[in-house]
Design a protein around this motif. Structure first.
Motif, PDB file in Angstrom:
ATOM      1  N   MET A 254      23.877  14.044 -86.483  1.00  0.00           N
ATOM      2  CA  MET A 254      22.722  13.559 -85.731  1.00  0.00           C
ATOM      3  C   MET A 254      21.466  14.314 -86.150  1.00  0.00           C
ATOM      4  SD  MET A 254      23.759  11.159 -83.595  1.00  0.00           S
ATOM      5  CE  MET A 254      22.575  11.122 -82.240  1.00  0.00           C
ATOM      6  N   ARG A 255      20.337  13.638 -86.078  1.00  0.00           N
ATOM      7  CA  ARG A 255      19.051  14.278 -86.343  1.00  0.00           C
ATOM      8  C   ARG A 255      18.479  14.833 -85.047  1.00  0.00           C
ATOM      9  NH1 ARG A 255      15.624  10.465 -90.425  1.00  0.00           N
ATOM     10  NH2 ARG A 255      14.563  12.447 -90.734  1.00  0.00           N
TER      11      ARG A 255
ATOM     12  N   ASP B 267      13.673  18.583 -79.115  1.00  0.00           N
ATOM     13  CA  ASP B 267      12.933  17.336 -79.328  1.00  0.00           C
ATOM     14  C   ASP B 267      13.746  16.085 -79.052  1.00  0.00           C
ATOM     15  OD1 ASP B 267      10.704  18.838 -80.231  1.00  0.00           O
ATOM     16  OD2 ASP B 267      11.608  18.996 -82.224  1.00  0.00           O
ATOM     17  N   GLY B 268      15.010  16.220 -78.789  1.00  0.00           N
ATOM     18  CA  GLY B 268      15.865  15.058 -78.598  1.00  0.00           C
ATOM     19  C   GLY B 268      16.544  14.658 -79.886  1.00  0.00           C
ATOM     20  N   TRP B 269      17.500  13.733 -79.775  1.00  0.00           N
ATOM     21  CA  TRP B 269      18.337  13.375 -80.902  1.00  0.00           C
ATOM     22  C   TRP B 269      18.075  11.953 -81.378  1.00  0.00           C
ATOM     23  CZ3 TRP B 269      20.376  16.309 -76.843  1.00  0.00           C
ATOM     24  CH2 TRP B 269      20.871  17.580 -77.199  1.00  0.00           C
ATOM     25  N   GLY B 270      18.607  11.658 -82.543  1.00  0.00           N
ATOM     26  CA  GLY B 270      18.555  10.309 -83.078  1.00  0.00           C
ATOM     27  C   GLY B 270      19.539  10.184 -84.229  1.00  0.00           C
TER      28      GLY B 270
ATOM     29  N   HIS C 272      26.048   8.465 -76.461  1.00  0.00           N
ATOM     30  CA  HIS C 272      26.651   9.471 -77.310  1.00  0.00           C
ATOM     31  C   HIS C 272      27.338  10.569 -76.509  1.00  0.00           C
ATOM     32  CE1 HIS C 272      26.954  12.707 -80.283  1.00  0.00           C
ATOM     33  NE2 HIS C 272      26.778  11.790 -81.219  1.00  0.00           N
ATOM     34  N   ASN C 273      28.560  10.867 -76.892  1.00  0.00           N
ATOM     35  CA  ASN C 273      29.334  11.986 -76.350  1.00  0.00           C
ATOM     36  C   ASN C 273      29.493  13.008 -77.474  1.00  0.00           C
ATOM     37  OD1 ASN C 273      31.349  13.721 -75.411  1.00  0.00           O
ATOM     38  ND2 ASN C 273      32.929  12.157 -75.322  1.00  0.00           N
ATOM     39  N   PRO C 274      28.950  14.242 -77.333  1.00  0.00           N
ATOM     40  CA  PRO C 274      28.647  14.955 -76.094  1.00  0.00           C
ATOM     41  C   PRO C 274      27.168  15.038 -75.716  1.00  0.00           C
ATOM     42  CG  PRO C 274      28.739  16.537 -77.857  1.00  0.00           C
ATOM     43  CD  PRO C 274      28.987  15.187 -78.497  1.00  0.00           C
ATOM     44  N   LEU C 275      26.277  14.402 -76.457  1.00  0.00           N
ATOM     45  CA  LEU C 275      24.843  14.650 -76.266  1.00  0.00           C
ATOM     46  C   LEU C 275      24.260  13.916 -75.068  1.00  0.00           C
ATOM     47  CD1 LEU C 275      23.669  14.476 -79.991  1.00  0.00           C
ATOM     48  CD2 LEU C 275      24.451  16.466 -78.688  1.00  0.00           C
ATOM     49  N   GLY C 276      24.925  12.858 -74.617  1.00  0.00           N
ATOM     50  CA  GLY C 276      24.363  12.061 -73.533  1.00  0.00           C
ATOM     51  C   GLY C 276      23.145  11.274 -73.949  1.00  0.00           C
TER      52      GLY C 276
ATOM     53  N   GLN D  94      20.875  11.654 -70.901  1.00  0.00           N
ATOM     54  CA  GLN D  94      20.409  10.372 -70.372  1.00  0.00           C
ATOM     55  C   GLN D  94      21.563   9.555 -69.798  1.00  0.00           C
ATOM     56  OE1 GLN D  94      18.806   9.170 -74.198  1.00  0.00           O
ATOM     57  NE2 GLN D  94      16.717   9.343 -73.418  1.00  0.00           N
ATOM     58  N   ALA D  95      22.766   9.913 -70.164  1.00  0.00           N
ATOM     59  CA  ALA D  95      23.965   9.188 -69.723  1.00  0.00           C
ATOM     60  C   ALA D  95      25.141  10.147 -69.740  1.00  0.00           C
ATOM     61  CB  ALA D  95      24.237   7.994 -70.632  1.00  0.00           C
ATOM     62  N   THR D  96      26.267   9.687 -69.229  1.00  0.00           N
ATOM     63  CA  THR D  96      27.516  10.434 -69.118  1.00  0.00           C
ATOM     64  C   THR D  96      27.405  11.537 -68.065  1.00  0.00           C
ATOM     65  OG1 THR D  96      27.258  12.274 -70.714  1.00  0.00           O
ATOM     66  CG2 THR D  96      27.800  10.102 -71.613  1.00  0.00           C
ATOM     67  N   TYR D  97      28.454  12.310 -67.947  1.00  0.00           N
ATOM     68  CA  TYR D  97      28.464  13.476 -67.059  1.00  0.00           C
ATOM     69  C   TYR D  97      28.794  14.734 -67.855  1.00  0.00           C
ATOM     70  CZ  TYR D  97      33.319  11.777 -67.053  1.00  0.00           C
ATOM     71  OH  TYR D  97      34.556  11.295 -67.425  1.00  0.00           O
ATOM     72  N   LEU D  98      28.333  14.737 -69.110  1.00  0.00           N
ATOM     73  CA  LEU D  98      28.664  15.810 -70.036  1.00  0.00           C
ATOM     74  C   LEU D  98      27.396  16.496 -70.527  1.00  0.00           C
ATOM     75  CD1 LEU D  98      31.246  13.672 -72.019  1.00  0.00           C
ATOM     76  CD2 LEU D  98      31.765  15.372 -70.247  1.00  0.00           C
ATOM     77  N   ALA D  99      27.407  17.813 -70.533  1.00  0.00           N
ATOM     78  CA  ALA D  99      26.260  18.606 -70.968  1.00  0.00           C
ATOM     79  C   ALA D  99      26.618  19.357 -72.245  1.00  0.00           C
ATOM     80  CB  ALA D  99      25.862  19.600 -69.875  1.00  0.00           C
ATOM     81  N   TRP D 100      25.742  19.262 -73.248  1.00  0.00           N
ATOM     82  CA  TRP D 100      25.920  19.968 -74.517  1.00  0.00           C
ATOM     83  C   TRP D 100      25.070  21.222 -74.457  1.00  0.00           C
ATOM     84  CZ3 TRP D 100      29.273  20.290 -78.158  1.00  0.00           C
ATOM     85  CH2 TRP D 100      28.953  20.708 -79.456  1.00  0.00           C
ATOM     86  N   LEU D 101      25.725  22.372 -74.456  1.00  0.00           N
ATOM     87  CA  LEU D 101      25.053  23.647 -74.237  1.00  0.00           C
ATOM     88  C   LEU D 101      25.020  24.471 -75.519  1.00  0.00           C
ATOM     89  CD1 LEU D 101      26.726  24.702 -70.855  1.00  0.00           C
ATOM     90  CD2 LEU D 101      24.632  23.357 -71.187  1.00  0.00           C
ATOM     91  N   ASP D 102      23.847  24.994 -75.843  1.00  0.00           N
ATOM     92  CA  ASP D 102      23.701  25.938 -76.951  1.00  0.00           C
ATOM     93  C   ASP D 102      23.753  27.343 -76.367  1.00  0.00           C
ATOM     94  OD1 ASP D 102      23.010  27.545 -79.058  1.00  0.00           O
ATOM     95  OD2 ASP D 102      21.178  26.453 -79.581  1.00  0.00           O
TER      96      ASP D 102
END
Length: 388
Positions: free
Chosen positions: A136-137, A142-145, A168-172, A316-324
């Motif tokens: 993913m970019r 800044d968000g993903w794409g 998208h899983n895991p980014l939501g 923006q969706a799902t119930y999953l958080a991607w943590l750095d």
């Protein structure tokens, strides 16, 4: 909006599913994609009624589930689904494998977009394909794409298909219509197939509506196959029912090419529960979305207060958080440190793609605010010796 409250922790610990049987009792389990909310009453009643009438035989085919999904898709998703273009199977992963077997030859490249749901790596190889990673970019700031240039290059080099995760899983992350239109045009120009996993679609928050891939253009309908299920939105993954949808003659040839047993792998209880979910589960789902909205915001506040070095972008969706978690100094696999020192189980970041998952972990926030708060507090206590 009436929220759906999570079950008490003692009730949850009496469950026998993977989330609650994989760790000792002193661990807060937040890796597995199961929700802590009680089953929607219409689903529970449908299953109880089936037991009362001993309705435990083989399911009667795809059409009843497809008809129920048609109404759900029209009401909630703005999607005109033709039930005649739907074939059911046991689960989304199985559906992806069967579609890939129809549209690729052994050794063909299949594009996936890390960080990505870890089974995608195995599903491609199970189907006989070769994984082609196009990360993913963008990022948390800044968000993903999608890297559309990279995907185009992969198709140009011979990849025959792509497994899209929408949302998208895991980014939501929820791709917009323009992105999906561009992806469809690129795939169509190479004759490639896009297999779109849309199991998290109904869990998109209202300000970021999910767009079904098959609705965006003629090109998407020509080269797309969507696989979805009530399993994530209604927390019934153990009941085993999924739908594979097409919208073109080419797509229909994929479905009609499945071995006979693919459709009959759907479980009777999965069919019964899915029909109840699609027909009567809307109010419950609205309440769950409201609770998830509260929790994704609560998580942002908790991290800012207790673990400001941890980077997180509200999904923006799902119930999953991607943590750095890189700033904590917990190594490439911070989930291992969190489990040992905080008694909090997270999903290992490197499993989502070694090149992009180091220092990261996925957290499931479909739980009570109290459990979420306790988890962050435990992580913060474990971090205090490691952060100056």
């Amino acid at each position: 909006m009436q929220r759906v409250a999570a079950d008490p922790i003692d009730v949850l610990r009496s469950r026998t599913s993977a989330k609650w049987r994989s760790f000792p009792a002193d661990v807060l389990p937040l890796p597995v994609a199961e929700m802590d909310y009680p089953l929607a009453e219409p689903i529970a009643e449908a299953l109880h009624a089936a037991i009362r009438r001993s309705d435990t035989g083989y399911h009667s085919g795809s059409r009843h589930v497809a008809d129920a999904f048609q109404g759900f898709a029209a009401r909630r998703l703005g999607w005109d689904v033709d039930p005649a273009h739907v074939t059911c199977t046991a689960d989304v992963s199985m559906g992806i494998v069967e579609v890939l077997r129809q549209v690729t030859s052994p050794g063909d490249g299949v594009v996936i977009t890390p960080p990505i749901y870890p089974p995608f790596f195995d599903l491609v190889t199970e189907a006989g394909g070769r994984v082609v990673e196009v990360p993913m970019r963008g990022g948390i700031d800044d968000g993903w794409g999608l890297d559309l240039d990279g995907i185009e290059a992969a198709f140009a080099s011979g990849a025959g298909a792509m497994v899209l995760c929408n949302p998208h899983n895991p980014l939501g992350w929820v791709p917009d219509r323009t992105t999906l239109e561009q992806l469809a045009e690129i795939a169509a120009s190479f004759g490639a197939t896009v297999v779109s996993d849309e199991v998290h679609g109904p869990l998109a928050q209202p300000e970021s509506p999910y767009t079904p891939f098959l609705t965006v253009s003629d090109a998407a309908r020509e080269i797309g196959v969507t696989v979805t299920s009530a399993s994530k939105s209604f927390n019934i993954p153990g009941l085993k029912a999924a739908l594979m949808l097409t919208a073109s003659e080419r797509g229909d040839r994929v479905r009609t090419g499945f071995p006979y047993e693919v459709e009959w792998r759907m479980a009777q209880f999965g069919a019964i529960a899915s029909i109840a979910a699609f027909q009567e589960g809307g109010p419950w789902l609205d309440g769950v979305l409201a609770s998830l909205d509260d929790n994704r915001r609560l998580l942002a506040d908790l991290l800012a207060d207790e673990l400001p070095g941890v980077r997180y972008r509200m999904p923006q969706a799902t119930y999953l958080a991607w943590l750095d978690l890189s700033a904590l100094g917990w190594g490439d696999d911070p989930a291992a440190y969190a489990l040992e020192h905080a008694k909090v189980a997270l999903h290992r970041g490197p499993a989502f793609g070694a090149s992009v998952g180091r220092g990261h972990a996925r957290l499931n926030f479909a739980c009570s605010p109290e459990v979420l708060s306790e988890a962050v507090t435990r992580l913060a206590k474990a971090a205090s010796p490691a952060v100056e």
